[in-house]
Motif scaffolding. Structure first.
Motif, mmCIF file in Angstrom:
data_model
loop_
_atom_site.group_PDB
_atom_site.id
_atom_site.type_symbol
_atom_site.label_atom_id
_atom_site.label_comp_id
_atom_site.label_asym_id
_atom_site.label_seq_id
_atom_site.Cartn_x
_atom_site.Cartn_y
_atom_site.Cartn_z
ATOM 1 N N MET A 1 0.838 -1.175 0.000
ATOM 2 C CA MET A 1 0.000 0.000 0.000
ATOM 3 C C MET A 1 0.883 1.238 0.000
ATOM 4 N N LEU B 1 -1.327 8.409 1.453
ATOM 5 C CA LEU B 1 -2.499 8.597 0.607
ATOM 6 C C LEU B 1 -3.252 9.839 1.065
ATOM 7 N N GLU C 1 -10.343 7.442 -7.226
ATOM 8 C CA GLU C 1 -10.362 5.988 -7.384
ATOM 9 C C GLU C 1 -11.795 5.470 -7.451
ATOM 10 N N LYS D 1 -8.133 -1.208 -1.266
ATOM 11 C CA LYS D 1 -7.173 -0.470 -0.443
ATOM 12 C C LYS D 1 -7.552 -0.539 1.032
ATOM 13 N N GLU E 1 -6.509 -3.955 2.324
ATOM 14 C CA GLU E 1 -5.059 -4.012 2.497
ATOM 15 C C GLU E 1 -4.623 -3.230 3.736
ATOM 16 N N GLU F 1 -5.054 6.457 7.222
ATOM 17 C CA GLU F 1 -5.395 6.054 5.859
ATOM 18 C C GLU F 1 -6.752 5.349 5.841
#
Length: 81
Positions: A1, A5, A13, A21, A24, A53
């Motif tokens: 990852m 971000l 996205e 994501k 993950e 995140e």
């Protein structure tokens, strides 16, 4: 990852990528917590980063669910800059 971000990156996205994501990031958080519990964690700051995140991903998903921001709106705004 990917590290670092941002919400803007996540808004571009598609939904299926966000779900991937999120999965993950949750797996990484689990592994980091496991390492912390066993005393093997080297970077405690990474725990905080991964939690943030996850929160960002949930925020973007919630915005879409509530109709606050959509992928098409964000793409149109990004093209004007």
């Amino acid at each position: 990852m990917a590290k670092g971000l941002t919400a803007d990156e996540l808004r571009t996205e598609p939904d299926d990528v966000l779900v991937t994501k999120l999965k993950e990031a949750k797996e990484e958080l689990f592994n980091l917590r496991f390492q912390a519990a066993t005393g093997q964690l080297e970077s405690h700051g990474r725990l905080r980063t991964v939690k943030r995140e996850i929160a960002r991903i949930y925020t973007v998903m919630n915005e879409r669910e509530l109709g606050i921001v959509t992928v098409a709106e964000d793409a149109a705004e990004g093209g004007n800059e």
